[in-house]
Design a protein around this motif. Structure first.
Motif, PDB file in Angstrom:
ATOM      1  N   LYS A 155       0.824  -1.217   0.000  1.00  0.00           N
ATOM      2  CA  LYS A 155       0.000   0.000   0.000  1.00  0.00           C
ATOM      3  C   LYS A 155       0.853   1.259   0.000  1.00  0.00           C
ATOM      4  O   LYS A 155       0.389   2.327  -0.334  1.00  0.00           O
ATOM      5  CB  LYS A 155      -0.980  -0.007   1.167  1.00  0.00           C
ATOM      6  CG  LYS A 155      -0.385   0.334   2.505  1.00  0.00           C
ATOM      7  CD  LYS A 155      -1.446   0.433   3.569  1.00  0.00           C
ATOM      8  CE  LYS A 155      -0.853   0.987   4.843  1.00  0.00           C
ATOM      9  NZ  LYS A 155      -1.885   1.209   5.834  1.00  0.00           N
ATOM     10  N   ASN A 156       2.131   1.131   0.361  1.00  0.00           N
ATOM     11  CA  ASN A 156       3.044   2.269   0.379  1.00  0.00           C
ATOM     12  C   ASN A 156       3.946   2.343  -0.853  1.00  0.00           C
ATOM     13  O   ASN A 156       4.748   3.259  -0.974  1.00  0.00           O
ATOM     14  CB  ASN A 156       3.924   2.209   1.632  1.00  0.00           C
ATOM     15  CG  ASN A 156       3.114   2.320   2.896  1.00  0.00           C
ATOM     16  OD1 ASN A 156       2.225   3.147   3.004  1.00  0.00           O
ATOM     17  ND2 ASN A 156       3.404   1.455   3.849  1.00  0.00           N
TER      18      ASN A 156
ATOM     19  N   GLY B 270      -1.221   3.986   1.005  1.00  0.00           N
ATOM     20  CA  GLY B 270      -0.667   4.488   2.254  1.00  0.00           C
ATOM     21  C   GLY B 270      -0.033   5.845   2.067  1.00  0.00           C
ATOM     22  O   GLY B 270       0.245   6.273   0.951  1.00  0.00           O
ATOM     23  N   ARG B 271       0.191   6.510   3.163  1.00  0.00           N
ATOM     24  CA  ARG B 271       0.820   7.820   3.125  1.00  0.00           C
ATOM     25  C   ARG B 271       2.249   7.773   3.653  1.00  0.00           C
ATOM     26  O   ARG B 271       2.967   8.753   3.627  1.00  0.00           O
ATOM     27  CB  ARG B 271       0.011   8.807   3.961  1.00  0.00           C
ATOM     28  CG  ARG B 271      -1.348   9.123   3.385  1.00  0.00           C
ATOM     29  CD  ARG B 271      -2.040  10.133   4.280  1.00  0.00           C
ATOM     30  NE  ARG B 271      -3.325  10.666   3.990  1.00  0.00           N
ATOM     31  CZ  ARG B 271      -4.381  10.127   3.456  1.00  0.00           C
ATOM     32  NH1 ARG B 271      -4.334   8.931   3.054  1.00  0.00           N
ATOM     33  NH2 ARG B 271      -5.515  10.722   3.287  1.00  0.00           N
TER      34      ARG B 271
ATOM     35  N   GLY C 148       4.943   6.254   2.651  1.00  0.00           N
ATOM     36  CA  GLY C 148       6.084   6.129   1.750  1.00  0.00           C
ATOM     37  C   GLY C 148       6.728   4.770   1.925  1.00  0.00           C
ATOM     38  O   GLY C 148       6.453   4.040   2.870  1.00  0.00           O
TER      39      GLY C 148
ATOM     40  N   ARG D 163      -6.418   0.941   0.857  1.00  0.00           N
ATOM     41  CA  ARG D 163      -6.227   2.227   0.184  1.00  0.00           C
ATOM     42  C   ARG D 163      -4.725   2.548   0.178  1.00  0.00           C
ATOM     43  O   ARG D 163      -3.985   2.012   0.992  1.00  0.00           O
ATOM     44  CB  ARG D 163      -6.979   3.327   0.936  1.00  0.00           C
ATOM     45  CG  ARG D 163      -8.463   3.140   0.865  1.00  0.00           C
ATOM     46  CD  ARG D 163      -9.156   4.195   1.701  1.00  0.00           C
ATOM     47  NE  ARG D 163     -10.537   3.790   1.869  1.00  0.00           N
ATOM     48  CZ  ARG D 163     -11.565   4.516   1.468  1.00  0.00           C
ATOM     49  NH1 ARG D 163     -11.378   5.683   0.932  1.00  0.00           N
ATOM     50  NH2 ARG D 163     -12.781   4.062   1.618  1.00  0.00           N
TER      51      ARG D 163
END
Length: 165
Positions: free
Chosen positions: A64-65, A89-90, A92, A87
């Protein structure tokens, strides 16, 4: 560095590129299932459960990242399927994501390796570990890492220490 020299900057991996890894993943899966059958139906069920759970771990912690989120990933059923379950990921992609990938692969291969060691299956073990080693050599040295655009990954030649999250 563990990876092969930079070849390309591939934004999406085609089927032909993934074919050797696909073949090895299928071979590892079925060989591991056969080894797990030494514990009869329970061993096979645990092996399937571990394999299934490993996808949850790798999707949640790594895929997700990844910059390949929702695209064709060099390893079949990973980055190209994550969007159906998580969803983006934020966080990184950095060392933490790499560690989650390691955990996922340990989950996948721990039962067959345990059985190989417990039952002293020398020939079977050498074959299984040989294919597992070949899988990583091809992925890290030829098809996946040398073509990857994920510059936040510590295995990428373009990685700058401290840039990964």
């Amino acid at each position: 560095m563990m990876t092969g020299r930079r070849k390309n900057y591939v934004s999406q991996f085609g089927f032909k590129t993934k074919l050797p890894i696909l073949f090895l993943v299928i071979l590892l899966f079925f060989w591991g299932l056969w080894i797990s059958s030494k514990l009869q139906i329970t061993g096979m069920a645990v092996y399937l459960l571990f394999w299934f759970l490993s996808y949850g771990v790798i999707y949640a912690g790594t895929c997700k990242n990844c910059i390949y989120y929702g695209k064709s990933c060099p390893i079949p059923l990973e980055g190209s399927c994550v969007q159906h379950f998580f969803r983006p990921g934020r966080a990184g992609f950095g060392i933490q994501s790499l560690l989650w990938a390691v955990i996922a692969y340990v989950i996948r291969f721990c039962l067959p390796i345990f059985i190989i060691i417990r039952d002293q299956m020398i020939i079977t073990g050498m074959g299984y570990l040989g294919i597992l080693t070949l899988f990583w050599i091809i992925h890290l040295g030829f098809t996946g890492c040398p073509n990857c655009i994920n510059d936040q990954c510590p295995l990428n030649f373009d990685y700058k220490k401290g840039s990964g999250k």
